[in-house]
Design an enzyme around this catalytic site. Structure first.
Site, PDB file in Angstrom:
ATOM      1  N   ASP A  36       0.842  -1.193   0.000  1.00 47.98           N
ATOM      2  CA  ASP A  36       0.000   0.000   0.000  1.00 47.98           C
ATOM      3  C   ASP A  36       0.879   1.247   0.000  1.00 47.98           C
ATOM      4  OD1 ASP A  36      -3.210   0.383   0.887  1.00 47.98           O
ATOM      5  OD2 ASP A  36      -1.948   2.129   1.223  1.00 47.98           O
ATOM      6  N   ASP A  52       3.837   1.466  -4.705  1.00 46.04           N
ATOM      7  CA  ASP A  52       3.150   2.327  -5.662  1.00 46.04           C
ATOM      8  C   ASP A  52       2.915   1.489  -6.906  1.00 46.04           C
ATOM      9  OD1 ASP A  52       2.289   4.147  -7.524  1.00 46.04           O
ATOM     10  OD2 ASP A  52       4.024   5.487  -7.352  1.00 46.04           O
ATOM     11  N   VAL A  53       1.655   1.077  -7.135  1.00 39.80           N
ATOM     12  CA  VAL A  53       1.388   0.158  -8.240  1.00 39.80           C
ATOM     13  C   VAL A  53       1.581   0.801  -9.602  1.00 39.80           C
ATOM     14  CG1 VAL A  53      -0.175  -1.286  -6.879  1.00 39.80           C
ATOM     15  CG2 VAL A  53      -1.117   0.602  -8.253  1.00 39.80           C
ATOM     16  N   ASN A  79      -6.243  -5.221  -5.367  1.00 34.79           N
ATOM     17  CA  ASN A  79      -7.331  -4.364  -4.916  1.00 34.79           C
ATOM     18  C   ASN A  79      -7.031  -2.872  -5.063  1.00 34.79           C
ATOM     19  OD1 ASN A  79      -9.862  -3.813  -3.217  1.00 34.79           O
ATOM     20  ND2 ASN A  79      -8.250  -2.853  -2.007  1.00 34.79           N
ATOM     21  N   TYR A 144     -13.731   5.714 -15.134  1.00 40.24           N
ATOM     22  CA  TYR A 144     -13.689   4.610 -14.166  1.00 40.24           C
ATOM     23  C   TYR A 144     -14.251   3.332 -14.778  1.00 40.24           C
ATOM     24  CZ  TYR A 144     -14.413   2.060  -9.795  1.00 40.24           C
ATOM     25  OH  TYR A 144     -14.384   1.118  -8.805  1.00 40.24           O
ATOM     26  N   LYS A 148     -12.500  -0.456 -15.440  1.00 38.50           N
ATOM     27  CA  LYS A 148     -13.029  -1.692 -14.856  1.00 38.50           C
ATOM     28  C   LYS A 148     -13.484  -2.667 -15.938  1.00 38.50           C
ATOM     29  CE  LYS A 148     -12.143  -0.699 -10.642  1.00 38.50           C
ATOM     30  NZ  LYS A 148     -11.106  -1.462  -9.895  1.00 38.50           N
ATOM     31  N   ALA A 177     -19.916   0.577  -2.911  1.00 34.10           N
ATOM     32  CA  ALA A 177     -19.515   0.100  -1.583  1.00 34.10           C
ATOM     33  C   ALA A 177     -19.235   1.268  -0.653  1.00 34.10           C
ATOM     34  CB  ALA A 177     -18.280  -0.788  -1.695  1.00 34.10           C
ATOM     35  N   THR A 179     -17.011   2.774   1.106  1.00 35.25           N
ATOM     36  CA  THR A 179     -15.561   2.862   1.230  1.00 35.25           C
ATOM     37  C   THR A 179     -15.132   4.311   1.450  1.00 35.25           C
ATOM     38  OG1 THR A 179     -15.278   3.183  -1.155  1.00 35.25           O
ATOM     39  CG2 THR A 179     -15.285   0.893  -0.332  1.00 35.25           C
TER      40      THR A 179
END
Length: 252
Positions: A36, A52-53, A79, A144, A148, A177, A179
């Site tokens: 993360d 850092d993805v 995720n 977005y 996805k 969700a 979140t």
């Protein structure tokens, strides 16, 4: 305790759906590492690494550190992701590149780095966090939704590519969700209470999806007990994608 002896990494595991998934994996016996941007916020009792993805070097370093600390990798939960609002006019090219870089290429980088470890596992599984936005047209979510949709197609392609290597690949498709990202959207709305009510009404069961409910689906897909489940997109959306209910009457 079907995850006893299983070693898992969860990206974006310091909050929201990721943190709920980490906790449930722990409860089921897994040894878990969080990757993360804010590893210090990870749930207690887990190994946590800065990652850092959007950076291949950062991903490879974090995956190798996690694999070394865990003693291998059996499960990858992809995720980590970012949100985006608006029609196709609302975001410039740089933002389109940034969100795709995190939401899609981030999963590619993490999975690619973990593959050598997964190939040595007898219970290898990858679970990607997708969205109902991949399968239903939602207003003000063009960018977005596009990312996805790519995650859904990527999941199916990966499942086909790696099945004969003993690696299962699936994804979860949450509805809206509860979140931190949704919390920030609500806080910035002119009328947060009305906006929340509208989001809840959009889902047939009349409320937001909890992170724990999504975590339950992730853990099912990752479980060694689900050895014949691959190439699946599992909706956790209160019926948003599949159901068409009649409006509630005043009497009901």
């Amino acid at each position: 305790m079907e995850f006893a002896g299983i070693k898992a990494i969860v990206t974006g595991g310091a909050s929201g759906i990721g943190a709920a998934t980490v906790k449930l994996l722990q409860e089921r016996g897994a040894d878990v590492a969080v990757l993360d941007l804010n590893p210090d916020q990870a749930p207690a009792g887990v190994k946590a690494f800065h990652c850092d993805v959007s950076s291949d070097a950062s991903v490879r370093r974090a995956v190798e550190e996690a694999a070394e600390q865990l003693g291998g990798i059996d499960v990858v939960v992809n995720n980590a992701g970012v949100g985006a609002q608006g029609t196709i006019e609302a975001n410039d090219d740089d933002e389109w590149h940034r969100v795709f870089d995190v939401n899609v290429l981030g999963m590619v980088r993490v999975s690619r780095a973990a593959l050598p470890h997964l190939r040595r596992s007898s219970h290898a599984a990858i679970v990607n966090t997708c969205s109902v936005a991949a399968t239903a047209g939602l207003p003000q979510r063009a960018l977005y939704s596009a990312t996805k949709g790519a995650v859904l197609s990527l999941t199916l392609a990966m499942a086909a590519d790696h099945l004969q290597e003993g690696i299962r690949v699936n994804c979860v498709n949450p509805g809206t969700a509860d979140t931190p990202w949704i919390g920030r959207l609500l806080a910035s709305a002119p009328d947060p209470a009305a906006e929340r009510a509208a989001l809840e009404a959009r889902q047939p069961h009349g409320r937001l999806v909890s992170p724990e409910e999504v975590a339950g689906a992730v853990v099912y897909l990752a479980s060694p007990l689900s050895g014949s489940t691959t190439g699946v997109d599992l909706a956790v959306d209160g019926g948003m994608q599949a159901l068409r209910l009649r409006p509630r009457s005043a009497a009901s």
